[in-house]
Every structure is written in C-alpha cells, then in structure tokens.
Design a protein around this motif. Structure first.
Motif, PDB file in Angstrom:
ATOM      1  N   GLU A   1      13.649 -71.215  24.032  1.00 22.35           N
ATOM      2  CA  GLU A   1      12.270 -70.726  23.861  1.00 22.35           C
ATOM      3  C   GLU A   1      12.140 -69.271  24.268  1.00 22.35           C
TER       4      GLU A   1
ATOM      5  N   ILE B   1      14.326 -84.793  22.475  1.00 23.26           N
ATOM      6  CA  ILE B   1      13.433 -84.097  23.404  1.00 23.26           C
ATOM      7  C   ILE B   1      12.075 -83.966  22.713  1.00 23.26           C
TER       8      ILE B   1
ATOM      9  N   VAL C   1       7.610 -81.390  28.718  1.00 25.70           N
ATOM     10  CA  VAL C   1       8.909 -81.629  28.081  1.00 25.70           C
ATOM     11  C   VAL C   1       9.423 -82.986  28.553  1.00 25.70           C
TER      12      VAL C   1
ATOM     13  N   LYS D   1       5.291 -73.465  20.373  1.00 24.15           N
ATOM     14  CA  LYS D   1       6.724 -73.728  20.195  1.00 24.15           C
ATOM     15  C   LYS D   1       7.055 -74.123  18.760  1.00 24.15           C
TER      16      LYS D   1
ATOM     17  N   GLY E   1       3.075 -75.863  28.077  1.00 21.90           N
ATOM     18  CA  GLY E   1       4.035 -76.423  29.039  1.00 21.90           C
ATOM     19  C   GLY E   1       4.637 -75.349  29.934  1.00 21.90           C
TER      20      GLY E   1
ATOM     21  N   SER F   1      14.301 -79.430  14.736  1.00 22.56           N
ATOM     22  CA  SER F   1      13.016 -79.856  15.304  1.00 22.56           C
ATOM     23  C   SER F   1      11.984 -80.108  14.212  1.00 22.56           C
TER      24      SER F   1
ATOM     25  N   LYS G   1       8.212 -82.236  23.085  1.00 24.09           N
ATOM     26  CA  LYS G   1       7.553 -81.143  23.815  1.00 24.09           C
ATOM     27  C   LYS G   1       6.105 -80.996  23.378  1.00 24.09           C
ATOM     28  N   SER G   2       5.248 -80.686  24.333  1.00 19.67           N
ATOM     29  CA  SER G   2       3.903 -80.232  23.972  1.00 19.67           C
ATOM     30  C   SER G   2       4.086 -78.935  23.198  1.00 19.67           C
TER      31      SER G   2
END
Ligand code: ADP
Length: 370
Positions: A255, A134, A147, A104, A141, A119, A136-137
């Motif tokens: 995504e 947020i 998440v 990601k 995921g 991000s 996230k891995s």
C-alpha cells in the motif's frame, strides 16, 4: 512580520505534525495545524486551530491562513480536498494523487501494471473459493485494523456482514516486508532513502531496520526505482511510503501512504535529511535535501503503550545505560498497544542494535525492570 517565508498548513495535529516542528523552526517556516483537540500531540507545541476537518467551512477558514496545505492523516474527505482545489488553494499532495492513499481499491486498480497481490472488491462471499485470503476495509484502516486474514467462506461472510464491501486480496506468503520512503516536489525532483525492513507483530510495526538487511543490492535498487516510478506516475508531491512484500526476487506492492510515515522515523537521526524536513521542502517546492544515511545501520523501535504510565522516569535508567539512544515521545495518553513514541539507534551491527532497541522498548513499556 511580513516576509516571504510561507505558512504551511497541516491538516491533522498528531505525532507526525509534532515531528515536523523542529525542521520547520530550523528553516524558518511557519506551521499552522488543524487539530481535533488542543491536547493533540502536535497541537501541544505548535500554532493550531481546533476544528473539524470534515467540515468544509472550517477547512476553508483554515486554508485562508496558509500558503500551502498538506496532510498528516488520510481521514479528510476527498470531496473537501477537491473543493479546496476548486477554490484555488494550493494542496499538496493533490486530490488526484491522495485518493490512492485513501482508497485501497482505487490504488490497486491504478497500479495494476505493477506486481501486487491479486485483488477485487466483493459484497458477498459467493464465488470466493480460495482461502486463506486477506480482506481489507477499502479505507480508514491503520495498524492492522481493517485487515483480516480469512480462512473460510464463513469467516468472509461474517466480515462482510460487519463492514459491508471489502477488498479481498491473494494471501502473499512473503519472506519479509519493506517500505521505501520517497519524496517528490512539484518540479518533479525526487529522492528515495534506503529501503527499510519493517517488523510487524499482530499487524503493528514494532521495529524498522535500515537498510533492509536481507535485501540484495539489486532488489534494493529495484525497490527504489519502483517507488520513484509510482511517485512520478501518480504525481505525488511530498513524502510517500511505498509498502512492499518481498518474496524471493519478487516485490509485491502492498500500500501507499502519502505523508511522513512510521517507516521513515529512523531518518530523524539516521539521515542527512529527515523525512519531516524533506516533506516540508517537497510541498513548498524547495530543492530536496540529501537522503544519505549517517551510519551503516539505523534501527527504530516503536514504544507501545503498556503497563507503565509515567514515561519520564524510564529516561533515568535508559539514558544512563545507553547514551546512544535517541528518544521521541509523542505525549499521547498511554493506551495498550498504542504508538506513544519511538527510539532510534545508529551503529554498525544489526543484531547488536536490535537487542539494545528491544531492551529499551521492553523497559519503557514495563515488560522488564532492569
Ligand atoms: P494497514 O492499513 O493496517 O497498514 P496493510 O494493508 O498494510 O494495512 O496490512 C497490514 C498487514 O497485513 C501488512 O503489514 C501485512 O503484514 C498483512 N497483509 C496485508 N495484505 C496482505 C496480503 N495480501 N498478503 C499477506 N499479508 C498481507
């Protein structure tokens, strides 16, 4: 039998491979799956080899039996895909595109010229001041696992202690979520289906409605153009889901998934060409099929594991009650909240269709008994 019909190797043998079997059979394309177990959803009904997709020798042995290779999950290490390519095997999508569905952080960087949540990757909560956010891995995921909505620095510190470095993203207070399914072939031919609204509960998609009912014609065109532009830019081959947050007139990219996707399950009955057939056509460099809808509205509901274990008996009641419902069961072990199947329903009225689908889901899971 020697003929020019190719053998397509699919790495993975879950429900996406299972749903690729009917269109492959219709087209005369041979499928071979690399399964983790002979009990896998797809392995139950298709030729397969059981082996470890993270072991290079196993994957090369598998590849030698196939003309083209594709994937139904993102778990195969990128180094293995690169080694396959170096050995001269045809892998679609290629490692150059596939990385953006596996990582990601790289995806965010590559698509930084499109609108997306701001991000960055962090290994510490120091200097992170804006909450909620947020986290996230970076990879691995799914269904909301990996998440987290983070309300404070303490929470972020805790998550980092558990999972190591994370991607943190601006929290987008979106109106709703959509996905645009797009297909692209090596020739560069590309096609999109109508954008789908995805309804998520606790990070799991429970229902999709196509076309996304609140999306204006202009935004629908813009979203499809966005998906086509991304597909072209990263050179994806096959079917890809572009997940998007809609906020007012703005579209934020969430995504990418480079394979048939839950957001495209409605296409099995709802479109002239299903996402599964289109993926086969795209990765084999055949001309793409027509993505047009076969009804004004298509609603898909995910059957999640619940109280009931026997999924056959509910057919009796539901098939009698609503002969329009189309059932797709994956024959996976029933576990709480696991996606074990879906229903599709076509018609004219969003509200009426969503009620009928919700009833079927509640009955299948054991929430209601009439
Ligand atoms: P998964 O790999 O589980 O599909 P996603 O990145 O799609 O993970 O995130 C799961 C869900 O979390 C999304 O469908 C959305 O509801 C929510 N989410 C993800 N990123 C954001 C964000 N930046 N702002 C607000 N909600 C988000």
């Amino acid at each position: 039998m020697s003929d020019s019909f190719p053998t397509l190797g699919i790495i993975g043998a879950g429900q996406l491979a299972r749903m690729s079997v009917p269109p492959a059979a219709a087209l005369g394309i041979k499928l071979l799956l690399l399964a983790q177990s002979t009990e896998d959803s797809g392995a139950q009904i298709a030729n397969h080899i059981v082996g470890d997709f993270s072991d290079l020798a196993t994957v090369i042995d598998f590849a030698k039996k196939c003309d083209v290779l594709t994937f139904e999950h993102e778990l195969i290490p990128l180094s293995i895909i690169k080694s396959l390519e170096a050995e001269g095997f045809v892998v679609r999508p290629s490692s150059k595109a596939f990385i953006f569905s596996q990582d990601k952080a790289q995806m965010r960087q590559r698509l930084s010229h499109f609108l997306a949540p701001k991000s960055r990757v962090v290994m510490s909560a120091k200097g992170v001041d804006e909450y909620p956010l947020i986290a996230k891995s970076i990879s691995g995921g799914y269904d909301g696992r990996g998440v987290w909505k983070i309300e404070s620095r303490q929470e972020l510190t805790q998550i980092i202690a558990e999972v190591g470095k994370v991607l943190i993203e601006e929290f987008i207070d979106f109106d709703y979520e959509i996905a645009v399914m797009v297909a692209r072939s090596p020739h560069g031919q590309a096609a999109t289906w109508a954008p789908t609204q995805t309804v998520q509960v606790n990070g799991i998609c429970t229902m999709t409605i196509t076309p996304a009912p609140e999306l204006s014609h202009e935004l629908s065109m813009k979203a499809q153009k966005l998906a086509l532009d991304i597909a072209h830019e990263i050179g994806v081959v096959g079917v890809m889901a572009v997940e998007i947050f809609v906020k007012g007139e703005e579209l934020f990219i969430n995504e990418l998934a480079m394979r048939p996707h839950n957001s495209g399950h409605w296409t099995i009955e709802g479109s002239v060409t299903s996402q599964f057939e289109q993926h086969l056509r795209a990765v084999l460099d055949l001309p793409l099929g027509n993505p047009a809808m076969l009804a004004p509205v298509a609603v898909m509901g995910n059957i999640l594991g619940g109280k009931k274990v026997d999924m056959y008996r509910p057919y009796l009641h539901l098939m009698a009650r609503d002969p329009d419902l189309k059932f797709h069961l994956y024959k996976k072990e029933v576990r709480l909240s696991r996606k074990i199947g879906h229903v599709n329903l076509l018609g004219n009225d969003v509200l009426e269709l969503t009620h009928r689908v919700q009833h079927a889901l509640d009955y299948m899971s054991g929430e209601i008994d009439e």
